[in-house]
Scaffold this active site. Structure first.
Site, PDB file in Angstrom:
ATOM      1  N   VAL A  66       8.994  26.912  25.278  1.00 20.16           N
ATOM      2  CA  VAL A  66      10.432  26.873  24.990  1.00 20.16           C
ATOM      3  C   VAL A  66      10.905  25.434  25.155  1.00 20.16           C
ATOM      4  O   VAL A  66      10.584  24.770  26.151  1.00 20.16           O
ATOM      5  CB  VAL A  66      11.211  27.820  25.931  1.00 20.16           C
ATOM      6  N   GLY A  79       9.594  29.204  40.836  1.00 19.38           N
ATOM      7  CA  GLY A  79      11.049  29.244  40.987  1.00 19.38           C
ATOM      8  C   GLY A  79      11.746  28.144  40.220  1.00 19.38           C
ATOM      9  O   GLY A  79      11.144  27.489  39.359  1.00 19.38           O
ATOM     10  N   HIS A 109      14.027  28.609  34.487  1.00 19.50           N
ATOM     11  CA  HIS A 109      14.735  28.164  33.279  1.00 19.50           C
ATOM     12  C   HIS A 109      14.319  29.093  32.148  1.00 19.50           C
ATOM     13  O   HIS A 109      13.522  30.026  32.339  1.00 19.50           O
ATOM     14  CB  HIS A 109      14.425  26.689  32.979  1.00 19.50           C
ATOM     15  N   HIS A 153      10.597  30.072  31.735  1.00 16.50           N
ATOM     16  CA  HIS A 153      10.152  31.175  32.601  1.00 16.50           C
ATOM     17  C   HIS A 153      10.678  32.508  32.069  1.00 16.50           C
ATOM     18  O   HIS A 153       9.961  33.503  32.038  1.00 16.50           O
ATOM     19  CB  HIS A 153      10.708  31.005  34.020  1.00 16.50           C
ATOM     20  N   GLN A 175      -3.709  24.826  32.283  1.00 18.06           N
ATOM     21  CA  GLN A 175      -3.632  25.844  33.341  1.00 18.06           C
ATOM     22  C   GLN A 175      -4.012  27.224  32.777  1.00 18.06           C
ATOM     23  O   GLN A 175      -4.784  27.971  33.387  1.00 18.06           O
ATOM     24  CB  GLN A 175      -2.215  25.871  33.901  1.00 18.06           C
ATOM     25  N   SER A 224      11.024  22.656  35.168  1.00 17.57           N
ATOM     26  CA  SER A 224      11.862  22.550  36.371  1.00 17.57           C
ATOM     27  C   SER A 224      12.051  21.089  36.743  1.00 17.57           C
ATOM     28  O   SER A 224      13.026  20.727  37.408  1.00 17.57           O
ATOM     29  CB  SER A 224      11.214  23.300  37.536  1.00 17.57           C
TER      30      SER A 224
HETATM   31  P1  AMP Z   1       6.010  26.964  37.047  1.00 21.44           P
HETATM   32  O1  AMP Z   1       7.152  27.592  37.738  1.00 21.44           O
HETATM   33  O2  AMP Z   1       6.245  25.575  36.579  1.00 21.44           O
HETATM   34  O3  AMP Z   1       4.701  27.141  37.786  1.00 21.44           O
HETATM   35  O4  AMP Z   1       5.814  27.802  35.685  1.00 21.44           O
HETATM   36  C1  AMP Z   1       5.627  29.183  35.702  1.00 21.44           C
HETATM   37  C2  AMP Z   1       5.197  29.628  34.336  1.00 21.44           C
HETATM   38  O5  AMP Z   1       6.199  29.291  33.379  1.00 21.44           O
HETATM   39  C3  AMP Z   1       3.879  28.970  33.861  1.00 21.44           C
HETATM   40  O6  AMP Z   1       3.079  29.936  33.224  1.00 21.44           O
HETATM   41  C4  AMP Z   1       4.379  27.932  32.894  1.00 21.44           C
HETATM   42  O7  AMP Z   1       3.439  27.609  31.891  1.00 21.44           O
HETATM   43  C5  AMP Z   1       5.575  28.644  32.294  1.00 21.44           C
HETATM   44  N1  AMP Z   1       6.493  27.679  31.672  1.00 21.44           N
HETATM   45  C6  AMP Z   1       6.993  26.550  32.238  1.00 21.44           C
HETATM   46  N2  AMP Z   1       7.739  25.869  31.345  1.00 21.44           N
HETATM   47  C7  AMP Z   1       7.713  26.576  30.194  1.00 21.44           C
HETATM   48  C8  AMP Z   1       8.292  26.399  28.895  1.00 21.44           C
HETATM   49  N3  AMP Z   1       9.046  25.345  28.607  1.00 21.44           N
HETATM   50  N4  AMP Z   1       8.036  27.321  27.951  1.00 21.44           N
HETATM   51  C9  AMP Z   1       7.256  28.406  28.233  1.00 21.44           C
HETATM   52  N5  AMP Z   1       6.688  28.638  29.432  1.00 21.44           N
HETATM   53  C10 AMP Z   1       6.906  27.738  30.402  1.00 21.44           C
END
Ligand code: AMP
Length: 297
Positions: free
Chosen positions: A176, A31, A34, A37, A153, A186
């Site tokens: 991104v 959640g 941005h 995501h 990850q 986040s």
């Molecule tokens: P999170 O909510 O932080 O667990 O992220 C969910 C997914 O979004 C994960 O697969 C992250 O690698 C991806 N993600 C987070 N930040 C970015 C970003 N800046 N660019 C691309 N994917 C992202």
């Protein structure tokens, strides 16, 4: 868009889609969505017939001293954005739905999880693997989308699905970034203005390693030195936790770097832990914001 909190209902809905022959895509998130995501959501919407986005702030991947309590929560806003984008299902289970009473079965991966972030966050990947395996069991998707921003990850999850024969394809999408190169996260909203002004040095350090490698430097220590030098220009505000260069499949530091190897950084800006990475070679496929047409949040 259906918003579903119960595992059985989510599983039944996806089973129905699968029986109709639809390709289902899953985007797992915690959640506070941005543009990073949303780039994964867009990829799923364009590659799959049905898209499920999970929003679950997974407590088991946070250490005792980490930021679970402060982690931003904005589920209503997230759901509004996902609905506008045309997502088919938001899966938003409560903690008790994902972790029943007396929960005691974990997915523990060795080796890759002990390196880089795993060395500093001991149970983090146990929590990640367990929740992702549970999500894969609940949402039986054809394809799951992850960001390269969290490349360890992604490597761990790819290894998990191979080792445990989980029938899903993992797609890893470009990072991104803000215009100045800071990778969207986040956690960026924790940064004070002063801290935010210093954070571009993470991206600059990765670019320094790339440029060094591409101009012929083949000595790892020199490349790591270039990264640290750049990080030190963070005005003393950026405190590196690690700077590394690793092979993408083993996460080992190679003797001689090659273009597929990854430069990786974890650093603190105040109390905020930031991570970032970039391959040494190839084209830079990351997405930089504030170029026309790629902003949504
Ligand atoms: P999170 O909510 O932080 O667990 O992220 C969910 C997914 O979004 C994960 O697969 C992250 O690698 C991806 N993600 C987070 N930040 C970015 C970003 N800046 N660019 C691309 N994917 C992202």
């Amino acid at each position: 868009m259906e918003t579903i909190k119960k595992k059985t209902r989510a599983r039944d809905t996806v089973a129905r889609w699968n029986s109709c022959g639809f390709d289902v895509g899953l985007v797992p998130t915690m959640g506070a969505l941005h543009q990073g995501h949303l780039s994964l959501v867009e990829a799923s919407l364009s590659e799959c017939d049905k898209t499920v986005v999970s929003i679950f702030l997974n407590p088991t991947q946070f250490g005792r001293d980490e930021d679970l309590d402060q982690y931003p929560r904005q589920t209503e806003t997230d759901l509004r954005i996902l609905k506008q984008m045309g997502v088919d299902m938001a899966f938003t289970p409560a903690k008790e739905e994902m972790y029943q009473e007396n929960f005691c079965t974990w997915v523990v991966q060795e080796y890759l999880t002990e390196k880089l972030c795993g060395a500093f966050r001991p149970d983090h990947f146990r929590g990640v693997c367990t929740v992702v395996a549970k999500l894969f069991n609940t949402i039986q998707a054809k394809c799951a989308f992850f960001g390269r921003k969290d490349f360890q990850q992604a490597a761990v999850i790819k290894r998990m699905i191979r080792d445990l024969d989980i029938p899903i394809t993992v797609r890893v999408m470009p990072t991104v970034r803000e215009k100045d190169g800071l990778a969207l996260s986040s956690r960026n909203r924790y940064l004070s203005q002063k801290e935010r002004n210093s954070t571009a040095c993470l991206h600059k350090a990765l670019i320094a390693a790339r440029e060094g490698f591409q101009s012929g430097v083949k000595d790892i220590d020199i490349l790591l030195g270039l990264m640290r030098e750049r990080l030190n220009k963070g005005g003393g505000i950026i405190k590196p936790q690690y700077t590394e260069i690793v092979a993408p499949d083993t996460l080992n530091r190679p003797e001689t770097p090659s273009s597929s190897d990854i430069a990786a950084i974890a650093a603190f800006a105040g109390d905020t832990r930031l991570i970032d990475n970039m391959p040494l070679g190839g084209k830079n496929r990351d997405i930089y914001l504030n170029q026309a047409g790629n902003e949504r949040v």
